[in-house]
Design a protein around this motif. Structure first.
Motif, PDB file in Angstrom:
ATOM      1  N   TYR A  31      -7.895   5.609  -7.753  1.00  0.00           N
ATOM      2  CA  TYR A  31      -8.315   6.694  -6.851  1.00  0.00           C
ATOM      3  C   TYR A  31      -9.101   6.125  -5.669  1.00  0.00           C
ATOM      4  CZ  TYR A  31      -7.471   9.504 -11.080  1.00  0.00           C
ATOM      5  OH  TYR A  31      -6.927  10.078 -12.195  1.00  0.00           O
ATOM      6  N   ARG A  32     -10.005   5.225  -5.975  1.00  0.00           N
ATOM      7  CA  ARG A  32     -10.841   4.599  -4.947  1.00  0.00           C
ATOM      8  C   ARG A  32      -9.968   3.817  -3.954  1.00  0.00           C
ATOM      9  NH1 ARG A  32     -14.145   1.691  -8.264  1.00  0.00           N
ATOM     10  NH2 ARG A  32     -15.494   3.486  -8.484  1.00  0.00           N
ATOM     11  N   ASN A  33      -9.054   3.011  -4.478  1.00  0.00           N
ATOM     12  CA  ASN A  33      -8.191   2.200  -3.617  1.00  0.00           C
ATOM     13  C   ASN A  33      -7.255   3.051  -2.765  1.00  0.00           C
ATOM     14  OD1 ASN A  33      -9.385  -0.113  -4.614  1.00  0.00           O
ATOM     15  ND2 ASN A  33      -7.760  -0.540  -6.074  1.00  0.00           N
ATOM     16  N   MET A  34      -6.710   4.103  -3.361  1.00  0.00           N
ATOM     17  CA  MET A  34      -5.811   4.989  -2.607  1.00  0.00           C
ATOM     18  C   MET A  34      -6.576   5.685  -1.485  1.00  0.00           C
ATOM     19  SD  MET A  34      -2.619   4.976  -3.672  1.00  0.00           S
ATOM     20  CE  MET A  34      -2.794   3.213  -3.843  1.00  0.00           C
ATOM     21  N   TYR A  35      -7.786   6.097  -1.774  1.00  0.00           N
ATOM     22  CA  TYR A  35      -8.631   6.735  -0.754  1.00  0.00           C
ATOM     23  C   TYR A  35      -8.923   5.754   0.377  1.00  0.00           C
ATOM     24  CZ  TYR A  35     -12.956   8.290   1.456  1.00  0.00           C
ATOM     25  OH  TYR A  35     -13.922   8.623   2.370  1.00  0.00           O
ATOM     26  N   GLN A  36      -9.384   4.557   0.021  1.00  0.00           N
ATOM     27  CA  GLN A  36      -9.745   3.565   1.036  1.00  0.00           C
ATOM     28  C   GLN A  36      -8.545   3.147   1.888  1.00  0.00           C
ATOM     29  OE1 GLN A  36     -12.784   2.497   1.914  1.00  0.00           O
ATOM     30  NE2 GLN A  36     -13.648   3.889   0.408  1.00  0.00           N
ATOM     31  N   ALA A  37      -7.376   3.095   1.305  1.00  0.00           N
ATOM     32  CA  ALA A  37      -6.172   2.667   2.028  1.00  0.00           C
ATOM     33  C   ALA A  37      -5.570   3.782   2.883  1.00  0.00           C
ATOM     34  CB  ALA A  37      -5.126   2.146   1.040  1.00  0.00           C
ATOM     35  N   ASN A  38      -6.040   5.012   2.696  1.00  0.00           N
ATOM     36  CA  ASN A  38      -5.444   6.167   3.386  1.00  0.00           C
ATOM     37  C   ASN A  38      -6.511   7.065   3.996  1.00  0.00           C
ATOM     38  OD1 ASN A  38      -2.351   6.181   2.613  1.00  0.00           O
ATOM     39  ND2 ASN A  38      -3.474   5.569   0.778  1.00  0.00           N
ATOM     40  N   LEU A  39      -7.474   6.467   4.651  1.00  0.00           N
ATOM     41  CA  LEU A  39      -8.610   7.218   5.191  1.00  0.00           C
ATOM     42  C   LEU A  39      -8.228   8.249   6.258  1.00  0.00           C
ATOM     43  CD1 LEU A  39     -11.288   4.395   5.428  1.00  0.00           C
ATOM     44  CD2 LEU A  39     -11.307   6.371   3.900  1.00  0.00           C
TER      45      LEU A  39
ATOM     46  N   ALA B 287       0.852  -1.194   0.000  1.00  0.00           N
ATOM     47  CA  ALA B 287       0.000   0.000   0.000  1.00  0.00           C
ATOM     48  C   ALA B 287       0.888   1.244   0.000  1.00  0.00           C
ATOM     49  CB  ALA B 287      -0.898   0.000   1.234  1.00  0.00           C
ATOM     50  N   LEU B 288       0.592   2.157  -0.908  1.00  0.00           N
ATOM     51  CA  LEU B 288       1.339   3.410  -0.950  1.00  0.00           C
ATOM     52  C   LEU B 288       0.770   4.367   0.086  1.00  0.00           C
ATOM     53  CD1 LEU B 288       1.706   4.040  -4.783  1.00  0.00           C
ATOM     54  CD2 LEU B 288       3.390   3.062  -3.228  1.00  0.00           C
ATOM     55  N   ARG B 289       1.637   5.149   0.684  1.00  0.00           N
ATOM     56  CA  ARG B 289       1.240   6.115   1.697  1.00  0.00           C
ATOM     57  C   ARG B 289       1.909   7.457   1.398  1.00  0.00           C
ATOM     58  NH1 ARG B 289      -2.385   3.149   3.678  1.00  0.00           N
ATOM     59  NH2 ARG B 289      -1.913   1.380   4.977  1.00  0.00           N
ATOM     60  N   GLY B 290       1.353   8.498   1.974  1.00  0.00           N
ATOM     61  CA  GLY B 290       1.974   9.819   1.953  1.00  0.00           C
ATOM     62  C   GLY B 290       2.281  10.343   0.568  1.00  0.00           C
ATOM     63  N   ASP B 291       3.482  10.908   0.428  1.00  0.00           N
ATOM     64  CA  ASP B 291       3.879  11.546  -0.836  1.00  0.00           C
ATOM     65  C   ASP B 291       3.863  10.581  -2.016  1.00  0.00           C
ATOM     66  OD1 ASP B 291       4.186  14.026   0.358  1.00  0.00           O
ATOM     67  OD2 ASP B 291       6.337  13.760   0.708  1.00  0.00           O
ATOM     68  N   SER B 292       4.261   9.333  -1.788  1.00  0.00           N
ATOM     69  CA  SER B 292       4.247   8.358  -2.886  1.00  0.00           C
ATOM     70  C   SER B 292       2.830   8.157  -3.406  1.00  0.00           C
ATOM     71  CB  SER B 292       4.812   7.017  -2.414  1.00  0.00           C
ATOM     72  OG  SER B 292       6.171   7.135  -2.095  1.00  0.00           O
ATOM     73  N   ALA B 293       1.881   8.026  -2.508  1.00  0.00           N
ATOM     74  CA  ALA B 293       0.483   7.846  -2.911  1.00  0.00           C
ATOM     75  C   ALA B 293      -0.025   9.085  -3.633  1.00  0.00           C
ATOM     76  CB  ALA B 293      -0.376   7.542  -1.689  1.00  0.00           C
ATOM     77  N   ARG B 294       0.322  10.267  -3.134  1.00  0.00           N
ATOM     78  CA  ARG B 294      -0.127  11.504  -3.785  1.00  0.00           C
ATOM     79  C   ARG B 294       0.460  11.640  -5.195  1.00  0.00           C
ATOM     80  NH1 ARG B 294      -0.934  12.999   1.355  1.00  0.00           N
ATOM     81  NH2 ARG B 294       1.155  13.485   2.045  1.00  0.00           N
ATOM     82  N   ARG B 295       1.747  11.322  -5.345  1.00  0.00           N
ATOM     83  CA  ARG B 295       2.367  11.386  -6.679  1.00  0.00           C
ATOM     84  C   ARG B 295       1.703  10.386  -7.627  1.00  0.00           C
ATOM     85  NH1 ARG B 295       7.227  12.414  -3.831  1.00  0.00           N
ATOM     86  NH2 ARG B 295       7.690  10.204  -3.697  1.00  0.00           N
ATOM     87  N   TYR B 296       1.428   9.206  -7.114  1.00  0.00           N
ATOM     88  CA  TYR B 296       0.786   8.170  -7.934  1.00  0.00           C
ATOM     89  C   TYR B 296      -0.583   8.645  -8.415  1.00  0.00           C
ATOM     90  CZ  TYR B 296      -0.627   3.395  -9.273  1.00  0.00           C
ATOM     91  OH  TYR B 296      -1.045   2.283  -9.951  1.00  0.00           O
ATOM     92  N   ILE B 297      -1.369   9.209  -7.524  1.00  0.00           N
ATOM     93  CA  ILE B 297      -2.694   9.709  -7.897  1.00  0.00           C
ATOM     94  C   ILE B 297      -2.580  10.766  -8.992  1.00  0.00           C
ATOM     95  CG2 ILE B 297      -4.609  11.159  -7.071  1.00  0.00           C
ATOM     96  CD1 ILE B 297      -4.472   9.579  -4.464  1.00  0.00           C
ATOM     97  N   LYS B 298      -1.611  11.650  -8.877  1.00  0.00           N
ATOM     98  CA  LYS B 298      -1.458  12.712  -9.889  1.00  0.00           C
ATOM     99  C   LYS B 298      -1.057  12.154 -11.250  1.00  0.00           C
ATOM    100  CE  LYS B 298      -0.487  16.444  -6.719  1.00  0.00           C
ATOM    101  NZ  LYS B 298       0.452  17.458  -6.267  1.00  0.00           N
ATOM    102  N   LEU B 299      -0.301  11.058 -11.257  1.00  0.00           N
ATOM    103  CA  LEU B 299       0.185  10.510 -12.521  1.00  0.00           C
ATOM    104  C   LEU B 299      -0.782   9.522 -13.176  1.00  0.00           C
ATOM    105  CD1 LEU B 299       3.900   9.951 -11.477  1.00  0.00           C
ATOM    106  CD2 LEU B 299       3.041  11.661 -13.088  1.00  0.00           C
ATOM    107  N   VAL B 300      -1.613   8.884 -12.387  1.00  0.00           N
ATOM    108  CA  VAL B 300      -2.519   7.845 -12.889  1.00  0.00           C
ATOM    109  C   VAL B 300      -3.379   8.341 -14.044  1.00  0.00           C
ATOM    110  CG1 VAL B 300      -4.622   6.598 -12.224  1.00  0.00           C
ATOM    111  CG2 VAL B 300      -2.560   6.369 -10.864  1.00  0.00           C
TER     112      VAL B 300
END
Length: 132
Positions: free
Chosen positions: A61-69, A35-48
């Protein structure tokens, strides 16, 4: 002559694209392993959105949100991207969660929600008038 003028800018854009693509691929690999967290998750969301089709991007987007509530910034970013992708209910939910976690995001989150609701109502009214 015009080629010489635009070549430096084109080379910069091409290099940025290649770097973004490489970053995306690395993050995608990591996301498949953990599971990606923090800056890595944010960068991933921007690039997806740039490198995946809409349906797959929405799943990310859904998975990143659910994994980082509990990450307000990530909830906000996921919510914005879900709204852009037409996933209104989930986008509203993620933005609302961000507002609850971080009061400094509340005004922006609620403005985004209201803006999309207003646009949706306006579009609905427009379609109704055209049907009549």
């Amino acid at each position: 002559l015009w080629q010489a003028v635009i070549e430096p800018e084109w080379n910069q854009r091409h290099t940025r694209f290649q770097n973004d693509r490489l970053r995306f691929e690395k993050l995608q690999t990591r996301a498949g392993q953990q599971a990606l967290r923090g800056d890595s998750a944010r960068r991933y969301i921007k690039l997806v959105g740039r490198f995946m089709d809409r349906e797959k991007a929405v799943t990310v987007y859904r998975n990143m949100y659910q994994a980082n509530l509990n990450d307000a910034g990530l909830c906000f970013n996921s919510g914005c991207e879900m709204l852009k992708s037409g996933q209104l209910r989930e986008g509203y939910e993620a933005l609302q969660r961000a507002a609850e976690l971080d009061s400094s995001l509340a005004n922006r989150a609620h403005a985004m929600i209201n803006e999309h609701r207003h646009a949706w109502i306006h579009e609905d009214n427009k379609m109704a008038k055209q049907a009549c």
